[in-house]
Design a protein around this motif. Structure first.
Motif, mmCIF file in Angstrom:
data_model
loop_
_atom_site.group_PDB
_atom_site.id
_atom_site.type_symbol
_atom_site.label_atom_id
_atom_site.label_comp_id
_atom_site.label_asym_id
_atom_site.label_seq_id
_atom_site.Cartn_x
_atom_site.Cartn_y
_atom_site.Cartn_z
ATOM 1 N N ALA A 2 -32.758 63.923 -3.807
ATOM 2 C CA ALA A 2 -33.075 65.176 -3.128
ATOM 3 C C ALA A 2 -32.076 65.434 -2.007
ATOM 4 O O ALA A 2 -31.689 64.515 -1.285
ATOM 5 C CB ALA A 2 -34.491 65.152 -2.568
ATOM 6 N N ILE A 3 -31.669 66.691 -1.874
ATOM 7 C CA ILE A 3 -30.827 67.138 -0.769
ATOM 8 C C ILE A 3 -31.721 67.937 0.170
ATOM 9 O O ILE A 3 -32.411 68.865 -0.264
ATOM 10 C CB ILE A 3 -29.674 68.019 -1.273
ATOM 11 C CG1 ILE A 3 -28.797 67.237 -2.248
ATOM 12 C CG2 ILE A 3 -28.840 68.548 -0.112
ATOM 13 C CD1 ILE A 3 -27.762 68.097 -2.962
ATOM 14 N N THR A 4 -31.744 67.579 1.443
ATOM 15 C CA THR A 4 -32.659 68.220 2.376
ATOM 16 C C THR A 4 -31.929 69.119 3.371
ATOM 17 O O THR A 4 -30.710 69.013 3.541
ATOM 18 C CB THR A 4 -33.475 67.182 3.166
ATOM 19 O OG1 THR A 4 -32.663 66.630 4.211
ATOM 20 C CG2 THR A 4 -33.972 66.061 2.262
ATOM 21 N N ASN A 5 -32.706 69.963 4.035
ATOM 22 C CA ASN A 5 -32.129 70.864 5.025
ATOM 23 C C ASN A 5 -31.766 70.151 6.324
ATOM 24 O O ASN A 5 -31.249 70.760 7.244
ATOM 25 C CB ASN A 5 -33.084 72.032 5.319
ATOM 26 C CG ASN A 5 -34.417 71.567 5.883
ATOM 27 O OD1 ASN A 5 -34.721 70.371 5.926
ATOM 28 N ND2 ASN A 5 -35.234 72.519 6.298
ATOM 29 N N ARG A 65 -29.509 65.418 4.570
ATOM 30 C CA ARG A 65 -29.648 64.085 4.007
ATOM 31 C C ARG A 65 -29.660 64.128 2.483
ATOM 32 O O ARG A 65 -30.159 65.084 1.879
ATOM 33 C CB ARG A 65 -30.957 63.430 4.459
ATOM 34 C CG ARG A 65 -31.022 63.057 5.909
ATOM 35 C CD ARG A 65 -32.093 62.001 6.136
ATOM 36 N NE ARG A 65 -33.439 62.473 5.837
ATOM 37 C CZ ARG A 65 -34.475 61.638 5.653
ATOM 38 N NH1 ARG A 65 -34.305 60.332 5.693
ATOM 39 N NH2 ARG A 65 -35.681 62.135 5.424
ATOM 40 N N LEU A 66 -29.111 63.086 1.868
ATOM 41 C CA LEU A 66 -29.297 62.825 0.448
ATOM 42 C C LEU A 66 -30.242 61.642 0.355
ATOM 43 O O LEU A 66 -29.940 60.545 0.818
ATOM 44 C CB LEU A 66 -27.969 62.498 -0.242
ATOM 45 C CG LEU A 66 -28.088 62.008 -1.697
ATOM 46 C CD1 LEU A 66 -28.696 63.096 -2.581
ATOM 47 C CD2 LEU A 66 -26.731 61.582 -2.236
ATOM 48 N N ILE A 67 -31.423 61.879 -0.209
ATOM 49 C CA ILE A 67 -32.432 60.831 -0.356
ATOM 50 C C ILE A 67 -32.515 60.455 -1.830
ATOM 51 O O ILE A 67 -32.525 61.327 -2.699
ATOM 52 C CB ILE A 67 -33.816 61.314 0.121
ATOM 53 C CG1 ILE A 67 -33.734 61.822 1.566
ATOM 54 C CG2 ILE A 67 -34.844 60.199 0.015
ATOM 55 C CD1 ILE A 67 -35.039 62.437 2.060
ATOM 56 N N PHE A 68 -32.569 59.172 -2.114
ATOM 57 C CA PHE A 68 -32.786 58.751 -3.500
ATOM 58 C C PHE A 68 -33.809 57.633 -3.531
ATOM 59 O O PHE A 68 -33.847 56.764 -2.644
ATOM 60 C CB PHE A 68 -31.488 58.356 -4.192
ATOM 61 C CG PHE A 68 -30.572 57.439 -3.426
ATOM 62 C CD1 PHE A 68 -30.501 56.084 -3.696
ATOM 63 C CD2 PHE A 68 -29.751 57.963 -2.423
ATOM 64 C CE1 PHE A 68 -29.650 55.260 -2.996
ATOM 65 C CE2 PHE A 68 -28.880 57.140 -1.719
ATOM 66 C CZ PHE A 68 -28.838 55.780 -2.004
ATOM 67 N N ALA A 69 -34.682 57.666 -4.545
ATOM 68 C CA ALA A 69 -35.805 56.737 -4.592
ATOM 69 C C ALA A 69 -36.159 56.395 -6.029
ATOM 70 O O ALA A 69 -35.968 57.197 -6.950
ATOM 71 C CB ALA A 69 -37.019 57.349 -3.890
ATOM 72 N N ARG A 70 -36.673 55.185 -6.194
ATOM 73 C CA ARG A 70 -37.123 54.717 -7.507
ATOM 74 C C ARG A 70 -38.418 53.947 -7.334
ATOM 75 O O ARG A 70 -38.468 52.966 -6.588
ATOM 76 C CB ARG A 70 -36.060 53.844 -8.169
ATOM 77 C CG ARG A 70 -36.469 53.304 -9.551
ATOM 78 C CD ARG A 70 -35.299 52.623 -10.230
ATOM 79 N NE ARG A 70 -35.668 52.153 -11.544
ATOM 80 C CZ ARG A 70 -35.920 50.877 -11.851
ATOM 81 N NH1 ARG A 70 -35.828 49.950 -10.904
ATOM 82 N NH2 ARG A 70 -36.241 50.527 -13.074
ATOM 83 N N TRP A 71 -39.452 54.413 -8.014
ATOM 84 C CA TRP A 71 -40.753 53.752 -7.947
ATOM 85 C C TRP A 71 -40.890 52.743 -9.078
ATOM 86 O O TRP A 71 -40.676 53.071 -10.242
ATOM 87 C CB TRP A 71 -41.873 54.782 -8.044
ATOM 88 C CG TRP A 71 -43.251 54.187 -7.988
ATOM 89 C CD1 TRP A 71 -44.005 53.987 -6.879
ATOM 90 C CD2 TRP A 71 -44.024 53.714 -9.107
ATOM 91 N NE1 TRP A 71 -45.217 53.410 -7.227
ATOM 92 C CE2 TRP A 71 -45.245 53.233 -8.579
ATOM 93 C CE3 TRP A 71 -43.795 53.646 -10.476
ATOM 94 C CZ2 TRP A 71 -46.239 52.700 -9.394
ATOM 95 C CZ3 TRP A 71 -44.771 53.101 -11.291
ATOM 96 C CH2 TRP A 71 -45.982 52.645 -10.743
#
Length: 231
Positions: free
Chosen positions: A97-100, A103-109
């Motif tokens: 996800a790119i946020t306002n 930030r570039l957030i990346f996640a794996r559940w």
């Protein structure tokens, strides 16, 4: 976007990757995005989201050779890593996800072992697509993280464009989800740079594309169009 379901729908609607795991792929994608939802700040929102196979790369495994310049070292590491990314060599599917907030957030559940990281867009110094006939990967280098995102050639290029446009937004100081590749910076504080007719049409075209991509609303587009026609 603030909710996991919204991020999932955005990625699917814009054809920005999906989890191919039989039967539970969609459920897993929402689990990945839920980690991102929980990581958002109070006023932070997601501008764009996508899904891909995550391939972490450890630059610490490489050391400069005697007398090797930093440029040559960077190129050597890049050459040894590029082209090695394959579907089954990746760690698995991740949500991005790119946020306002820039930030570039990346996640794996995964059960009992969730993997979540975040990097500032301003820290990304390399966005390098490496594609073949059908598949490809996008290599991203920042000060602390080096990784690749594997998926189809088209998706890889689309993700690369999203990141480049977002970095451009950061430089312009406007994180609004609108493509800003052709945006002219302000000449000074509170003073707008002179715009030619050609530049105005380019800006209008960019916002039309943003509307079609679902990045802005019809109301926002109409408001800008009215300003353009009355200028």
């Amino acid at each position: 976007m603030k909710k996991a379901d919204e991020m999932y729908v955005y990625a699917r609607k814009h054809k920005l990757g999906f989890n191919m795991t039989p039967l539970i792929g969609g459920w897993l994608q929402r689990k990945h995005f839920k980690l991102i939802e929980d990581a958002l700040g109070k006023d932070e929102e997601v501008l764009a989201s996508f899904i891909g196979r995550h391939h972490p790369e450890d630059k610490e495994n490489f050391s400069p050779e005697t007398g090797e310049s930093s440029e040559d070292f960077h190129e050597r590491v890049h050459d040894r890593q590029t082209g090695k990314v394959r579907y089954f060599s990746c760690k698995g599917f991740s949500a991005y996800a790119i946020t306002n907030s820039g930030r570039l957030i990346f996640a794996r559940w995964v059960p009992f072992n969730n993997d979540y990281k975040s990097i500032p867009l301003s820290n990304i110094n390399t966005i390098n697509p490496n594609t073949r006939i059908i598949w490809g990967s996008l290599r991203i280098e920042s000060f602390r993280e080096v990784f690749s995102i594997f998926w189809t050639k088209r998706v890889v290029f689309d993700i690369a464009k999203l990141l480049e446009d977002s970095k451009s937004d950061m430089q312009d100081g406007v994180m609004d989800g609108i493509t800003t590749a052709g945006r002219h910076k302000l000449a000074g504080a509170g003073t707008q740079a002179p715009l030619t007719t050609e530049t105005n049409y380019q800006k209008l075209k960019e916002r039309r594309q943003a509307l079609e991509d679902g990045l802005i609303t019809q109301e926002e587009y109409d408001e800008y169009k009215d300003k353009f026609l009355n200028s």
